[in-house]
Design a protein around this motif. Structure first.
Motif, short mmCIF file in Angstrom:
data_model
loop_
_atom_site.label_atom_id
_atom_site.label_comp_id
_atom_site.label_asym_id
_atom_site.label_seq_id
_atom_site.Cartn_x
_atom_site.Cartn_y
_atom_site.Cartn_z
N ARG A 42 0.84 -1.20 0.00
CA ARG A 42 0.00 0.00 0.00
C ARG A 42 0.87 1.25 0.00
NH1 ARG A 42 -1.79 -3.61 3.50
NH2 ARG A 42 -3.90 -4.36 3.29
N ARG A 77 -2.78 2.06 9.00
CA ARG A 77 -3.17 0.69 9.35
C ARG A 77 -2.40 0.21 10.59
NH1 ARG A 77 -5.88 -2.51 5.43
NH2 ARG A 77 -4.89 -4.35 6.32
N GLU A 132 -3.74 1.95 13.71
CA GLU A 132 -5.02 1.35 14.11
C GLU A 132 -4.84 0.11 14.97
OE1 GLU A 132 -7.21 0.62 10.50
OE2 GLU A 132 -7.53 2.76 10.14
N LYS A 133 -3.71 -0.58 14.80
CA LYS A 133 -3.44 -1.79 15.58
C LYS A 133 -2.90 -1.46 16.98
CE LYS A 133 -2.63 -4.54 11.48
NZ LYS A 133 -1.67 -5.33 10.70
N GLU A 165 -0.86 5.27 4.06
CA GLU A 165 -2.00 4.36 4.28
C GLU A 165 -1.55 3.20 5.17
OE1 GLU A 165 -4.62 1.22 1.68
OE2 GLU A 165 -4.03 3.09 0.69
N GLN A 166 -0.34 2.68 4.92
CA GLN A 166 0.19 1.60 5.75
C GLN A 166 0.42 2.07 7.19
OE1 GLN A 166 0.45 -1.55 4.53
NE2 GLN A 166 0.84 -2.19 6.63
#
Length: 191
Positions: free
Chosen positions: A17, A25, A28-29, A21-22
């Motif tokens: 990605r 992500r 978010e974790k 964007e990565q």
């Protein structure tokens, strides 16, 4: 049981990605922190990338630790830096108050021996990474140092030690049992 502290280590060459964007992500974790390790970039490009990543991490409540470039970290107001041992040693020799003068609260150092970890601690590091612990594609052909090595490092310093190298969700508790404060992962955050 307390959740394992996981530091995500970036490597944009592993990502399919777009980079930001990565990063979103990863944030978010909710890892303990992210080390922005894109050490192949020259400082101006790294600083430009870090200027985009820092707000994403702040918005997500995840500490972003910049890598190598103390000047970029200082200009961007980042209080966390991770450096190779030789570089921290060089900076402290030039300016014994380097860490305080740059306003760093977190100073991490990559180490590969107990002696490295002890030297990093003496130079003012607030944590070290120690590795590589398990077989990893990042160190093809190099024998891992293993859990006994990690235990010796953890026992030999007073600062937190984060295990690195070949660590995944299925084996992340082994370094904790050996005394590590947490673990670092790269490839598992590339998905």
């Amino acid at each position: 049981m307390e959740q394992t502290k996981i530091i995500a280590v970036t490597n944009r060459k592993l990502y399919e990605r777009p980079f930001l964007e990565q990063i979103r992500r990863i944030v978010e974790k909710k890892p303990y922190a992210i080390i922005l390790r894109e050490k192949d970039l020259p400082e101006p490009e790294y600083e430009e990338l870090a200027a985009q990543v820092l707000p994403v991490c702040r918005e997500g409540g995840v500490t972003c630790i910049l890598h190598t470039y103390a000047g970029a970290a200082r200009r961007l107001g980042c209080k966390s830096i991770h450096m190779p041992l030789w570089l921290l040693e060089e900076r402290v020799q030039e300016d014994p108050d380097f860490i305080r003068n740059y306003g760093f609260q977190d100073v991490g150092v990559s180490t590969h021996s107990l002696e490295d970890a002890q030297k990093a601690e003496a130079l003012g590091a607030t944590y070290v990474t120690a590795g590589h612990i398990f077989v990893t594609d990042c160190k093809k052909g190099l024998e891992p140092r293993g859990l006994e090595f990690l235990k010796n490092v953890c026992d030999g310093v007073k600062i937190p030690v984060f295990a690195i190298g070949g660590i995944h969700p299925f084996n992340q508790e082994e370094p904790i049992k050996a005394g590590a404060a947490g673990v670092c992962m790269m490839s598992d955050f590339a998905r």
